[in-house]
Design a protein around this motif. Structure first.
Motif, PDB file in Angstrom:
ATOM      1  N   ALA A 262       0.828  -1.205   0.000  1.00 36.58           N
ATOM      2  CA  ALA A 262       0.000   0.000   0.000  1.00 36.58           C
ATOM      3  C   ALA A 262       0.863   1.255   0.000  1.00 36.58           C
ATOM      4  O   ALA A 262       0.539   2.240  -0.676  1.00 36.58           O
ATOM      5  CB  ALA A 262      -0.938  -0.014   1.205  1.00 36.58           C
ATOM      6  N   ALA A 263       1.968   1.237   0.747  1.00 38.66           N
ATOM      7  CA  ALA A 263       2.848   2.412   0.798  1.00 38.66           C
ATOM      8  C   ALA A 263       3.436   2.715  -0.579  1.00 38.66           C
ATOM      9  O   ALA A 263       3.536   3.880  -0.987  1.00 38.66           O
ATOM     10  CB  ALA A 263       3.961   2.177   1.816  1.00 38.66           C
ATOM     11  N   ALA A 264       3.829   1.664  -1.297  1.00 41.43           N
ATOM     12  CA  ALA A 264       4.345   1.876  -2.648  1.00 41.43           C
ATOM     13  C   ALA A 264       3.261   2.428  -3.569  1.00 41.43           C
ATOM     14  O   ALA A 264       3.523   3.286  -4.423  1.00 41.43           O
ATOM     15  CB  ALA A 264       4.907   0.575  -3.211  1.00 41.43           C
ATOM     16  N   TYR A 265       2.036   1.961  -3.370  1.00 37.93           N
ATOM     17  CA  TYR A 265       0.947   2.440  -4.213  1.00 37.93           C
ATOM     18  C   TYR A 265       0.587   3.893  -3.907  1.00 37.93           C
ATOM     19  O   TYR A 265       0.100   4.614  -4.779  1.00 37.93           O
ATOM     20  CB  TYR A 265      -0.278   1.541  -4.062  1.00 37.93           C
ATOM     21  N   VAL A 266       0.819   4.332  -2.671  1.00 37.14           N
ATOM     22  CA  VAL A 266       0.646   5.742  -2.337  1.00 37.14           C
ATOM     23  C   VAL A 266       1.501   6.607  -3.265  1.00 37.14           C
ATOM     24  O   VAL A 266       1.054   7.629  -3.798  1.00 37.14           O
ATOM     25  CB  VAL A 266       1.014   6.008  -0.863  1.00 37.14           C
ATOM     26  N   LEU A 267       2.748   6.182  -3.482  1.00 38.85           N
ATOM     27  CA  LEU A 267       3.646   6.930  -4.378  1.00 38.85           C
ATOM     28  C   LEU A 267       3.129   6.908  -5.810  1.00 38.85           C
ATOM     29  O   LEU A 267       3.151   7.924  -6.510  1.00 38.85           O
ATOM     30  CB  LEU A 267       5.050   6.337  -4.312  1.00 38.85           C
ATOM     31  N   SER A 268       2.674   5.742  -6.258  1.00 38.89           N
ATOM     32  CA  SER A 268       2.169   5.624  -7.618  1.00 38.89           C
ATOM     33  C   SER A 268       0.998   6.573  -7.860  1.00 38.89           C
ATOM     34  O   SER A 268       0.954   7.309  -8.861  1.00 38.89           O
ATOM     35  CB  SER A 268       1.725   4.176  -7.884  1.00 38.89           C
ATOM     36  N   TYR A 269       0.056   6.584  -6.939  1.00 35.89           N
ATOM     37  CA  TYR A 269      -1.133   7.428  -7.092  1.00 35.89           C
ATOM     38  C   TYR A 269      -0.759   8.907  -6.965  1.00 35.89           C
ATOM     39  O   TYR A 269      -1.336   9.768  -7.643  1.00 35.89           O
ATOM     40  CB  TYR A 269      -2.183   7.044  -6.046  1.00 35.89           C
ATOM     41  N   GLY A 270       0.206   9.187  -6.071  1.00 35.72           N
ATOM     42  CA  GLY A 270       0.662  10.563  -5.928  1.00 35.72           C
ATOM     43  C   GLY A 270       1.269  11.096  -7.215  1.00 35.72           C
ATOM     44  O   GLY A 270       0.984  12.227  -7.640  1.00 35.72           O
ATOM     45  N   PHE A 271       2.113  10.286  -7.866  1.00 41.21           N
ATOM     46  CA  PHE A 271       2.697  10.690  -9.144  1.00 41.21           C
ATOM     47  C   PHE A 271       1.606  10.912 -10.193  1.00 41.21           C
ATOM     48  O   PHE A 271       1.709  11.799 -11.031  1.00 41.21           O
ATOM     49  CB  PHE A 271       3.656   9.610  -9.652  1.00 41.21           C
ATOM     50  N   ARG A 272       0.569  10.085 -10.146  1.00 35.67           N
ATOM     51  CA  ARG A 272      -0.503  10.184 -11.133  1.00 35.67           C
ATOM     52  C   ARG A 272      -1.242  11.512 -11.004  1.00 35.67           C
ATOM     53  O   ARG A 272      -1.621  12.130 -12.000  1.00 35.67           O
ATOM     54  CB  ARG A 272      -1.485   9.021 -10.947  1.00 35.67           C
ATOM     55  N   ALA A 273      -1.466  11.960  -9.768  1.00 41.33           N
ATOM     56  CA  ALA A 273      -2.320  13.117  -9.525  1.00 41.33           C
ATOM     57  C   ALA A 273      -1.567  14.441  -9.431  1.00 41.33           C
ATOM     58  O   ALA A 273      -2.181  15.504  -9.474  1.00 41.33           O
ATOM     59  CB  ALA A 273      -3.125  12.897  -8.238  1.00 41.33           C
ATOM     60  N   ILE A 274      -0.239  14.408  -9.321  1.00 42.58           N
ATOM     61  CA  ILE A 274       0.496  15.620  -8.974  1.00 42.58           C
ATOM     62  C   ILE A 274       0.429  16.702 -10.042  1.00 42.58           C
ATOM     63  O   ILE A 274       0.496  17.896  -9.743  1.00 42.58           O
ATOM     64  CB  ILE A 274       1.968  15.277  -8.632  1.00 42.58           C
ATOM     65  N   ASN A 275       0.272  16.326 -11.301  1.00 47.31           N
ATOM     66  CA  ASN A 275       0.256  17.351 -12.346  1.00 47.31           C
ATOM     67  C   ASN A 275      -0.952  18.271 -12.247  1.00 47.31           C
ATOM     68  O   ASN A 275      -0.917  19.401 -12.748  1.00 47.31           O
ATOM     69  CB  ASN A 275       0.311  16.697 -13.734  1.00 47.31           C
ATOM     70  N   ALA A 276      -2.025  17.816 -11.607  1.00 46.29           N
ATOM     71  CA  ALA A 276      -3.176  18.686 -11.410  1.00 46.29           C
ATOM     72  C   ALA A 276      -2.826  19.854 -10.492  1.00 46.29           C
ATOM     73  O   ALA A 276      -3.386  20.942 -10.617  1.00 46.29           O
ATOM     74  CB  ALA A 276      -4.348  17.890 -10.824  1.00 46.29           C
ATOM     75  N   VAL A 277      -1.893  19.641  -9.553  1.00 44.83           N
ATOM     76  CA  VAL A 277      -1.492  20.680  -8.604  1.00 44.83           C
ATOM     77  C   VAL A 277      -0.424  21.594  -9.194  1.00 44.83           C
ATOM     78  O   VAL A 277      -0.447  22.806  -8.990  1.00 44.83           O
ATOM     79  CB  VAL A 277      -0.992  20.044  -7.286  1.00 44.83           C
ATOM     80  N   ILE A 278       0.522  21.014  -9.939  1.00 49.19           N
ATOM     81  CA  ILE A 278       1.632  21.820 -10.465  1.00 49.19           C
ATOM     82  C   ILE A 278       1.368  22.315 -11.876  1.00 49.19           C
ATOM     83  O   ILE A 278       2.260  22.894 -12.505  1.00 49.19           O
ATOM     84  CB  ILE A 278       2.962  21.032 -10.421  1.00 49.19           C
ATOM     85  N   ALA A 279       0.151  22.107 -12.403  1.00 54.36           N
ATOM     86  CA  ALA A 279      -0.150  22.513 -13.777  1.00 54.36           C
ATOM     87  C   ALA A 279       0.086  24.002 -13.979  1.00 54.36           C
ATOM     88  O   ALA A 279       0.714  24.422 -14.964  1.00 54.36           O
ATOM     89  CB  ALA A 279      -1.596  22.159 -14.123  1.00 54.36           C
ATOM     90  N   GLN A 280      -0.405  24.834 -13.061  1.00 50.00           N
ATOM     91  CA  GLN A 280      -0.263  26.278 -13.225  1.00 50.00           C
ATOM     92  C   GLN A 280       1.197  26.726 -13.183  1.00 50.00           C
ATOM     93  O   GLN A 280       1.641  27.470 -14.070  1.00 50.00           O
ATOM     94  CB  GLN A 280      -1.089  27.004 -12.170  1.00 50.00           C
ATOM     95  N   PRO A 281       2.018  26.283 -12.207  1.00 42.97           N
ATOM     96  CA  PRO A 281       3.440  26.656 -12.233  1.00 42.97           C
ATOM     97  C   PRO A 281       4.170  26.150 -13.479  1.00 42.97           C
ATOM     98  O   PRO A 281       5.046  26.846 -14.009  1.00 42.97           O
ATOM     99  CB  PRO A 281       3.997  25.995 -10.957  1.00 42.97           C
ATOM    100  N   LEU A 282       3.836  24.955 -13.960  1.00 49.55           N
ATOM    101  CA  LEU A 282       4.477  24.430 -15.172  1.00 49.55           C
ATOM    102  C   LEU A 282       4.159  25.300 -16.381  1.00 49.55           C
ATOM    103  O   LEU A 282       5.041  25.641 -17.175  1.00 49.55           O
ATOM    104  CB  LEU A 282       4.020  22.991 -15.430  1.00 49.55           C
ATOM    105  N   VAL A 283       2.882  25.662 -16.525  1.00 49.88           N
ATOM    106  CA  VAL A 283       2.476  26.497 -17.658  1.00 49.88           C
ATOM    107  C   VAL A 283       3.154  27.858 -17.583  1.00 49.88           C
ATOM    108  O   VAL A 283       3.641  28.390 -18.589  1.00 49.88           O
ATOM    109  CB  VAL A 283       0.935  26.644 -17.680  1.00 49.88           C
ATOM    110  N   GLN A 284       3.221  28.438 -16.387  1.00 58.84           N
ATOM    111  CA  GLN A 284       3.840  29.749 -16.227  1.00 58.84           C
ATOM    112  C   GLN A 284       5.336  29.719 -16.512  1.00 58.84           C
ATOM    113  O   GLN A 284       5.880  30.631 -17.141  1.00 58.84           O
ATOM    114  CB  GLN A 284       3.591  30.262 -14.800  1.00 58.84           C
ATOM    115  N   GLU A 285       6.027  28.651 -16.079  1.00 55.89           N
ATOM    116  CA  GLU A 285       7.486  28.590 -16.257  1.00 55.89           C
ATOM    117  C   GLU A 285       7.886  28.198 -17.666  1.00 55.89           C
ATOM    118  O   GLU A 285       8.869  28.716 -18.215  1.00 55.89           O
ATOM    119  CB  GLU A 285       8.088  27.605 -15.253  1.00 55.89           C
ATOM    120  N   LEU A 286       7.141  27.269 -18.282  1.00 49.70           N
ATOM    121  CA  LEU A 286       7.559  26.727 -19.574  1.00 49.70           C
ATOM    122  C   LEU A 286       6.628  27.108 -20.728  1.00 49.70           C
ATOM    123  O   LEU A 286       6.906  26.741 -21.874  1.00 49.70           O
ATOM    124  CB  LEU A 286       7.655  25.195 -19.485  1.00 49.70           C
TER     125      LEU A 286
END
Length: 429
Positions: free
Chosen positions: A36-60
């Protein structure tokens, strides 16, 4: 570890007449906890772009289509790994396979953290997908091998509880950490956690699985033929691919722009809303695990829960799309609670297949789910760009793209729900 005398390991003859090894007690809790702990990382990687989308668009300066393609690189590489992962799981066992692969996720996170161009971001994201491609399927395989049948549907649900915790950690907590670490620093931390997870898998779990060398890799790969020819597989697959994959695509990226661009919230407010959606999803998986365990033990048809839950989620999805900027957070929370029933597609898909094929049957389904997620996540971005070029507003462009997705999801639900759903066509062990 001496498995013959261990108090938490028992050997019993199953309904198929074969001897099975089952774990219980503290060992079962440890096994579940590490997977389950390993899957926490997998799901976190899957969802993280929703949070960093705005900084990514602004920087790149990424377009909507580029943002969708970047986020979906995870799904593409993940999908391409599923068939080889299925063979590896059935041949070498879940512990070895996942412990080795998660090292690629660490490498991908480091590349992503240091990338200065879209191309290198894409490479890093794709390597992350490779690295976590076995996180859920290795757990499903382990549970099918070492846990009693009546626990397997509920264990799959509880794994998604853990996954939702991963989504929670990349909403408000990551948003709060961005000013201090930046999105690059967040990925460095993630790389370290992947290394720690790999060590836990390799050193903290017993070697219960003996590599299966009675079949060649070629023969094992051919086992997919029996799976892909089975009618039950193709009854479940469209529902999983379009509805599960579609939710993953939306929740993993476009829910963020929905809140910021359609509703008009700040990035911080959007992250808070995504936190509550993930928390509700986690609650749905937790409740579902207890319900399916109870129904299964009583000999009931737990698949009915999946059918009703996913059907009602389609009603909520349609209402949210229709309301557009007036859609409420409560609507998305109820949608997440209902869509949790989709995790049962894995257990449902495995029913006609013997244990020696469960790694391959699970990953065959996962292949299609992640192809769906990749295509839908990128396709929504393409749709938004196309509709805005026609003069539509961003809001209407996103609503139109999601409406197309909803129509496909409804068709897949009707395909699964049609008469003749139950099957007794079991493959021999």
């Amino acid at each position: 570890m001496n498995t013959h005398n261990h108090p938490d390991i028992s050997r019993e003859v199953g309904p198929d007449g074969l001897e099975h090894l089952y774990v219980g007690g503290r060992l079962a809790m440890r096994m579940f906890g590490i997977f389950a702990a390993a899957y926490v990382l997998s799901y976190g990687f899957r969802a993280i772009n929703a949070v960093i989308a705005q900084p990514l668009v602004q920087e790149l300066g990424l377009s909507a289509a580029q943002l969708g393609l970047l986020a979906s690189a995870y799904f593409l590489s993940f999908a391409l790994m599923q068939l080889p992962v299925g063979v590896m799981l059935d041949r070498y066992g879940p512990r070895r396979v996942e412990a080795v692969l998660i090292g690629f996720a660490a490498l991908g996170a480091i590349i992503f953290a240091n990338a200065e161009s879209f191309a290198w971001l894409w490479v890093g994201r794709a390597l992350i997908g490779v690295g976590v491609s076995a996180c859920l399927m290795a757990a499903v395989k382990a549970y099918s091998l070492y846990f009693r049948p009546h626990l397997q549907a509920s264990l799959s649900s509880w794994m998604l509880v853990a996954g939702s915790m991963g989504a929670l950690t990349v909403t408000t907590p990551v948003e709060a950490a961005l000013p201090m670490l930046g999105w690059r620093g967040v990925f460095v931390v993630a790389a370290v956690l992947c290394v720690l997870a790999g060590f836990a898998l390799w050193f903290a779990l017993p070697t219960l699985f003996k590599p299966q060398k009675t079949e060649s890799v070629k023969d094992m790969a051919q086992g997919y033929g029996a799976i892909f020819r089975h009618p039950h597989f193709w009854r479940v697959a469209p529902l999983a691919m379009i509805t599960q994959g579609g939710f993953m695509a939306f929740h993993g990226l476009w829910v963020g722009p929905w809140f910021t661009n359609v509703i008009g919230l700040t990035n911080t407010q959007a992250a808070q809303n995504m936190f509550w959606i993930s928390a509700t999803l986690m609650a749905g998986y937790l409740v579902l695990g207890f319900i399916t365990r109870t129904i299964s033990k009583r000999g009931g048809d737990e698949d009915q829960i999946m059918l009703v839950g996913m059907g009602l989620s389609l009603v909520l999805f349609a209402l949210q799309i229709a309301q557009g900027a007036n859609a409420t957070l409560w609507g998305w929370l109820l949608h997440a609670l209902l869509i949790a029933s989709g995790i049962m597609t894995y257990a449902t898909c495995n029913k006609p297949f013997p244990k020696k094929l469960t790694g391959r049957s699970s990953t065959a389904l996962n292949l299609l789910i992640f192809i769906g997620a990749f295509s839908i996540q990128w396709g929504i971005g393409i749709g938004i760009d196309a509709f805005t070029k026609l003069g539509w507003s961003y809001t209407d462009g996103m609503r139109a793209s999601l409406a197309v997705l909803w129509a496909l999801q409804l068709a897949s639900w009707l395909w699964y729900a049609r008469p003749g759903r139950k099957t007794s066509h079991l493959l021999p062990a």
